[in-house]
Design a protein around this motif. Structure first.
Motif, short mmCIF file in Angstrom:
data_model
loop_
_atom_site.label_atom_id
_atom_site.label_comp_id
_atom_site.label_asym_id
_atom_site.label_seq_id
_atom_site.Cartn_x
_atom_site.Cartn_y
_atom_site.Cartn_z
N ALA A 342 19.30 3.69 -27.65
CA ALA A 342 18.20 2.77 -27.37
C ALA A 342 17.58 2.38 -28.70
CB ALA A 342 17.16 3.43 -26.46
N GLY A 343 16.79 1.29 -28.68
CA GLY A 343 16.17 0.83 -29.93
C GLY A 343 14.66 0.75 -29.80
N ARG A 344 13.99 0.46 -30.88
CA ARG A 344 12.54 0.30 -30.88
C ARG A 344 12.20 -1.19 -30.85
NH1 ARG A 344 9.63 4.78 -32.46
NH2 ARG A 344 7.89 3.50 -31.75
N LEU A 345 10.91 -1.49 -30.63
CA LEU A 345 10.47 -2.87 -30.45
C LEU A 345 9.42 -3.25 -31.48
CD1 LEU A 345 10.13 -2.65 -26.57
CD2 LEU A 345 11.83 -4.01 -27.79
N SER A 346 9.52 -4.47 -32.01
CA SER A 346 8.49 -4.97 -32.93
C SER A 346 7.21 -5.24 -32.15
CB SER A 346 8.99 -6.27 -33.58
OG SER A 346 7.89 -7.01 -34.08
N VAL A 347 6.10 -4.66 -32.59
CA VAL A 347 4.82 -4.89 -31.91
C VAL A 347 4.41 -6.36 -32.04
CG1 VAL A 347 2.35 -4.31 -31.93
CG2 VAL A 347 4.07 -2.50 -32.21
N ARG A 348 4.65 -6.96 -33.20
CA ARG A 348 4.28 -8.37 -33.42
C ARG A 348 5.10 -9.32 -32.55
NH1 ARG A 348 3.60 -12.94 -33.14
NH2 ARG A 348 3.41 -14.53 -34.76
N ARG A 349 6.39 -8.98 -32.32
CA ARG A 349 7.30 -9.97 -31.74
C ARG A 349 7.81 -9.66 -30.33
NH1 ARG A 349 7.37 -14.89 -34.35
NH2 ARG A 349 6.60 -14.45 -36.43
N GLU A 350 7.99 -8.36 -30.01
CA GLU A 350 8.85 -8.06 -28.87
C GLU A 350 8.13 -7.53 -27.62
OE1 GLU A 350 13.17 -7.27 -30.57
OE2 GLU A 350 11.76 -5.81 -31.42
N ALA A 351 6.90 -8.01 -27.41
CA ALA A 351 6.17 -7.61 -26.20
C ALA A 351 6.84 -8.16 -24.94
CB ALA A 351 4.72 -8.08 -26.27
N GLY A 352 7.42 -9.36 -25.04
CA GLY A 352 8.08 -9.96 -23.87
C GLY A 352 9.25 -9.12 -23.39
N GLU A 353 9.99 -8.57 -24.34
CA GLU A 353 11.12 -7.71 -23.98
C GLU A 353 10.63 -6.47 -23.24
OE1 GLU A 353 13.65 -8.21 -27.81
OE2 GLU A 353 14.63 -6.66 -26.63
N GLN A 354 9.50 -5.92 -23.70
CA GLN A 354 8.99 -4.74 -23.01
C GLN A 354 8.57 -5.08 -21.57
OE1 GLN A 354 5.22 -2.97 -24.00
NE2 GLN A 354 6.03 -0.91 -23.67
N LEU A 355 7.95 -6.25 -21.39
CA LEU A 355 7.57 -6.65 -20.03
C LEU A 355 8.82 -6.73 -19.15
CD1 LEU A 355 5.51 -7.77 -17.93
CD2 LEU A 355 6.06 -10.06 -18.81
N PHE A 356 9.86 -7.35 -19.68
CA PHE A 356 11.12 -7.46 -18.94
C PHE A 356 11.65 -6.08 -18.56
CE2 PHE A 356 15.93 -8.15 -19.67
CZ PHE A 356 16.17 -8.34 -18.32
N HIS A 357 11.68 -5.18 -19.52
CA HIS A 357 12.24 -3.85 -19.25
C HIS A 357 11.40 -3.09 -18.23
CE1 HIS A 357 14.37 -3.98 -23.45
NE2 HIS A 357 14.85 -4.84 -22.58
#
Ligand code: FES
Ligand SMILES: [Fe+2]
Length: 370
Positions: A342-357
């Motif tokens: 698994a990978g980590r997420l950029s706080v500045r950029r990748e909030a949308g990916e976290q919502l999806f997940h």
């Protein structure tokens, strides 16, 4: 011992804040059991885009497609009502409608000639005299829920699902000012990609993270530093102010206006708008390792006068898509590597990916009521 589906699902922590969050684990992108669970828990329970309203505007006009592996037909009745059915003959299960779209006064099964009305009722069965205990009224096409929003037709295989407007939630009010229903359909591009459908969605939802690296042309018209990411109930809006491009003439000429608007609605629909322009992306899983993405392009002016401009605009979209396609296929190979979990997420950029997940995890862990 092989890992169970329950163990795979349990290996994602959907409660972690973005600063500590991981992506969903690689097995979610590669295990066929997860793909099958998604077919039921995600794609059979969400509203799925199947057509444009103008395709089924008048009585007898129909479209046929496949949703979550189920054959579906949508048809406008003589009474003006839009209906959807499983496109499965009640006799021996052939597809009744075999064209992707068209016009008919009756739905005629090509196998043994059974006829259904536009309202799905069984009208006639050749050579069926003498058959006992057969109730024609109970052998119409099996209905599916169908609703419309803006210029789009959606179906939902779950008869207990909330309405389309409830499902879309805040998206409805955010899209309304863009007046997308005033645009006209122009063209379609279909991409078959060797990656899990979620790889494509993740790539879309990385908040522009990849744009300066992968899409030099697109990057030249976006004010990358001002790119915003807003998560709502079941959608993410990514938006960026536009700047005049001198670097890339084709992109500068066809991607105009004050802002770019990129809407994603869970699970698999994107709506991208610039001034006088929209494209929709529908991401359709094929199996764990493959998906199909359908791009439909719409323009304010689809007259002959605008044809060359519109074709250039589609080409610009196509180029961006080609750039994404290669990277998505690379990612799918990487997800299968023993080196990656698994990978980590950029706080500045990748909030949308976290919502999806998170939304996906909630869907997959949903237990149907007995
Ligand atoms: S399967 Fe349709 S008429 Fe036999
Ligand atoms: Fe991209």
């Amino acid at each position: 011992m092989s890992t169970s589906v329950e163990q795979i699902l349990a290996s994602y922590d959907q409660g972690a804040p973005l600063s500590r969050a991981e992506t969903i684990p690689s097995a979610w992108y590669t295990d066929p059991r997860i793909a099958e669970l998604e077919r039921f828990n995600v794609f059979s329970r969400s509203w799925q885009l199947v057509a444009r309203t103008e395709q089924v505007q008048t009585a007898g006009h129909f479209i046929s497609t496949v949703v979550a592996g189920e054959p579906v037909v949508v048809v406008r009745g003589n009474d003006g009502v839009l209906r959807a059915f499983y496109n499965v003959c009640r006799h021996h299960a052939a597809a009744v409608v075999t064209q992707p779209c068209g016009h008919a006064s009756l739905l005629h099964c090509p196998y043994h000639g059974w006829n259904y009305g536009l309202d799905g009722s069984l009208k006639g069965m050749p050579e069926f005299e003498g058959v006992e205990n057969f109730d024609r009224a109970k052998n119409g096409l099996v209905p599916i829920r169908v609703e419309t929003w803006e210029c789009f037709v959606f179906v939902n295989l779950d008869e207990h699902a909330p309405s389309l407007l409830d499902f879309l939630g805040c998206l409805v009010a955010r899209v309304a000012p863009l007046k997308i229903s005033r645009l006209h359909y122009f063209d379609r591009r279909t991409y078959n990609i060797d990656c899990n459908w979620k790889v494509f969605v993740d790539n879309y939802l990385d908040g522009g993270y990849h744009v300066p690296h992968l899409h030099k042309g697109l990057n030249s018209v976006l004010d990358y530093k001002q790119y915003t990411i807003e998560n709502e109930d079941r959608f993410c809006l990514q938006s960026s102010p536009m700047i005049a491009s001198t670097e890339d003439a084709a992109t500068g000429a066809t991607r105009k206006g004050d802002r770019a608007w990129y809407f994603w609605q869970h699970p698999n629909l994107m709506i991208n708008c610039y001034e006088g322009y929209m494209d929709t992306n529908l991401v359709i899983p094929v199996d764990a390792d493959h998906c199909t993405v359908i791009f439909d392009f719409y323009f304010a002016d689809t007259s002959e006068r605008a044809r060359e401009y519109n074709e250039n605009s589609v080409s610009v979209g196509n180029r961006v898509q080609e750039e994404d396609l290669g990277i998505c296929e690379d990612v799918q190979r990487g997800l299968k590597s023993r080196a990656y979990r698994a990978g980590r997420l950029s706080v500045r950029r990748e909030a949308g990916e976290q919502l999806f997940h998170r939304l996906l995890a909630a869907d997959l862990r949903h237990k149907p009521q007995a």
